[in-house]
Design an enzyme around this catalytic site. Sequence first.
Site, PDB file in Angstrom:
ATOM      1  N   GLU A   1      40.006 -95.468 -26.766  1.00 51.70           N
ATOM      2  CA  GLU A   1      39.310 -96.199 -27.838  1.00 51.70           C
ATOM      3  C   GLU A   1      39.682 -95.689 -29.220  1.00 51.70           C
ATOM      4  OE1 GLU A   1      35.082 -96.137 -27.014  1.00 51.70           O
ATOM      5  OE2 GLU A   1      35.306 -97.799 -25.626  1.00 51.70           O
TER       6      GLU A   1
ATOM      7  N   GLU B   1      36.375-100.682 -19.099  1.00 50.64           N
ATOM      8  CA  GLU B   1      35.015-100.140 -19.005  1.00 50.64           C
ATOM      9  C   GLU B   1      34.012-101.278 -19.047  1.00 50.64           C
ATOM     10  OE1 GLU B   1      33.959 -96.986 -21.724  1.00 50.64           O
ATOM     11  OE2 GLU B   1      35.918 -96.027 -21.461  1.00 50.64           O
TER      12      GLU B   1
HETATM   13  C1  GAL Z   1      33.043 -95.621 -24.332  1.00 49.91           C
HETATM   14  C2  GAL Z   1      33.938 -94.439 -23.992  1.00 49.91           C
HETATM   15  C3  GAL Z   1      33.485 -93.786 -22.697  1.00 49.91           C
HETATM   16  C4  GAL Z   1      31.998 -93.542 -22.729  1.00 49.91           C
HETATM   17  C5  GAL Z   1      31.281 -94.844 -23.015  1.00 49.91           C
HETATM   18  C6  GAL Z   1      29.795 -94.720 -23.123  1.00 49.91           C
HETATM   19  O1  GAL Z   1      33.150 -95.989 -25.638  1.00 49.91           O
HETATM   20  O2  GAL Z   1      35.271 -94.837 -23.889  1.00 49.91           O
HETATM   21  O3  GAL Z   1      34.190 -92.604 -22.492  1.00 49.91           O
HETATM   22  O4  GAL Z   1      31.733 -92.606 -23.698  1.00 49.91           O
HETATM   23  O5  GAL Z   1      31.689 -95.344 -24.224  1.00 49.91           O
HETATM   24  O6  GAL Z   1      29.256 -94.282 -21.950  1.00 49.91           O
END
Ligand code: GAL
Length: 886
Positions: A186, A255
């Site tokens: 990110e 994600e």
């Molecule tokens: C995303 C990040 C993850 C985790 C998630 C929140 O932005 O890439 O590693 O932190 O948020 O749980």
Amino acid sequence: MLGFRTGLEFLLLISTILHISAEFFKPFNVSYDHRALIIDGERRMLISAGIHYPRATPDMWADLIAKSKEGGADVVQSYAFWSGHEPIRGKYNFEGTYDIVKFVKLVGSAGLYFHLRIGPYVCAEWNFGGFPVWLRDVPGIEFRTNNAPFKEEMQRFVEKIVGLMRQEMLFSWQGGPIILLQIENEYGNIESKYGQKGKEYITWAARMALGLGAGVPWVMCRQTDAPENILDSCNAFYCDGFKPNSYKKPALWTEDWNGWYTTWGGTVPHRPVEDNAFAIARFFQRGGCFQNYYMFFGGTNFGRTSGGPFDITSYDYDAPIDEYGLLNQPKWGHLKDLHAAIKLCEPALIAVDDAPQYIWLGPKQEAHVYHISGHAAELNSSLAGNEIGCSAFLANIDEHNSASVKFFNRVYILPPWSVSILPDCKNVAFNTAKVGAQISIKTVGYGSQFSNVTEAGNLVLHESSYISKTWMTFKEPIGAWGDNNFTAQGILEHLNVTKDTSDYLWYIIRIHVSDEDVSFWEANEASPKLIIDRIRDVARIFVNGQLAGSAVGHWVRVEQPVQLVRGYNELAILSETVGLQNYGAFLEKDGAGFKGQIKLVGFKNGENDISKSLWLYQVGLKGEFMKIFSLEEHESADWSGLPYDSIPSTFTWCKTFFDGPEGKGPVSLDLGSMGKGQAWINGHSIGRYWSLVAPKDGCQRTCDYRGAYNENKCTTNCGKPTQSWYHIPRSWLQPSNNLLVLFEETGGNPFKISIKLRTTDTICAKMSESHYPPLHLWSHPHVFSGKLSISDATPEIRLQCDDGQTISAITFASYGTPLGSCQNFAQGNCHATNSSSIVFEACQGKNSCTISVSNKVFGDPCRSVSKALAIEAKCVSPANGSVASF
Ligand code: GAL
């Protein structure tokens, strides 16, 4: 010439080589086009399960992977955790919970693929975002930008991991499971803060990664300017609108936030599975091809690995597999059904090269139809064999109302905010809002069932079993305790001193108070105050060995009245970190401890700025450095017995011994009677604990799945401690004589600490007779040979207790028009009197059972009324009731 003593030895070697390279898969290539990842020459629709290996113990891994596979995952995804793998610069650790090779191999042997996100910045609510803290000390370093020292360190670690994976033959082209990698994480979120140097860094990172010859595609998530040969991907609650930055790249969702993390003093977030399923169905409906659950299993932040600041020890995440490795139902089951439905559509999904056929069904309703060319005409005729030539997704994005839509001359009712999946463009195999999967209610820990939230929240607490009547204590000194302390002028930055070897750093100073000051305070009935411009995360202020007050926050101002006496006073301020920052730009500059001035005000002559004075520094706690939590060293402290039911004072170590509960199931420790500290079992840190209470307001009584989700939408635990149950991995326990050591900062009652097996206690399900039939029938030969049609098949309730458990009682069963919800069911006007006996017959004493929801089974208790079956049952473990004994 190689010297083989015997021909057999030679053969053995060859077969070992062959065996290793063919251990998981036949070597295969991975590439991609605009539609999908191409695995071994074929486009694939992939479901991926996020599991972070160090958030479980190695003995849990195989089961977590198996449960992911059974739940329909094709891929397992994890970050690589730099801070764990290289705790000291140049000294690598690939053992125990950091045995990444073993983890990847277990994934491969389960027949699943692997997505390895090397980062090495990972965020992940992990201490310092995964960076080892020593990285701050590399001369001239600036993290995550075009900075030579940083790039050198980053490249060294990335090369190390890629090299290790190659050496262990874990890439797909070697017959291993790794199909995908990731560099950075990110970066797009913070890139603009770094200006031109940020752009240069990303170009470098891409070139560096590609230069390693790993032979599988690399991803950069949330990176709209990802270079040409790197895939960019989406991380969010919803990604169906995501368009990659090139028409040559497929849409990946790295994600899918199917839950959220929790901070101390916060409420506990839950994401309704109907909404998560909706988001996923929409993603595949609109052209997505790879979806990863962040997290499928969240697990535990053992030791001091949690990030933050203030991330709690549990990383349960409301994931489909809970923190303890048990299924979180109905989440796991409903998503399993979703995956099976998507899989039925895979042939059609991968066949469409460009856009699917779009059909307007209403102002907030739409269909996307995927045809295998030549099959379009067959829509109205039944398909031959079990080949599926046309698949469709029917969406109703109206968050309030259901809709009746017409699709190829048939009428479909779509509940609000839902997608129906029609693998054959005709029959509904799944609707995201209709949950057929069972609900499971656990004995301990927080659940996610809102419908049965009672005053006691969703904890179903059984008579608790206190862990011990015999406790020993050891008083931690206030202030300096060792000969490793030192003095320095002024306020040193916390991390520069501790190097994060401990959460704790003492700042100690002597303050002289004159007679005039004392008279001045007496005359004015005033007392002096200590002012610290800014602190993080916790500061505890001691005056002459007594706790004057504490402050908690992220760079907050402290104003603390202090009682000083005539002459010399010792002011000792304990600075504590509670998980280092894991998100944001310029992490290396973040630091901890104090910022700005520290002064004493209210003296006769005004204020006394002590920021530039000489301070005494002491890193850590005496007990920590003596390792009195370990099996080897615990006797080295001067422990004394604690009278029964008395409460130890602040800053006290407590220890006891206890027998492990019988059985194999996961174990939980209730530390709700304690304040704040850390806990160790047989020398293993189970993490920080803290009984900080969440705000009273802001939780919802019920959780409406409809409408866009955010992490504040469905929260529980208002007015209760954020976390009181802590996971003790089974592999850290022995049958008897387990050592439990706590370091307690603020005081609490150890006699009220209890231990409990975490198991599923109650299971429920409710399904209507018009529910879609079980998905496995779709691949059933009878269905597609015409002997049975999907629409004739009856829906089924499937009930299952945890592994090793059996169904011990049917506490409710009604086929008819049952009312209420789990733990709250009641018979309605229509009820088949044989309901209980039929369910009992099918389920009692079994681990799992299946019952058709149909008149064929129960007879028809009320004609022309739409009926449903509701069941509530109890699960029992063989070792149930057995508790720790002393
Ligand atoms: C995303 C990040 C993850 C985790 C998630 C929140 O932005 O890439 O590693 O932190 O948020 O749980």
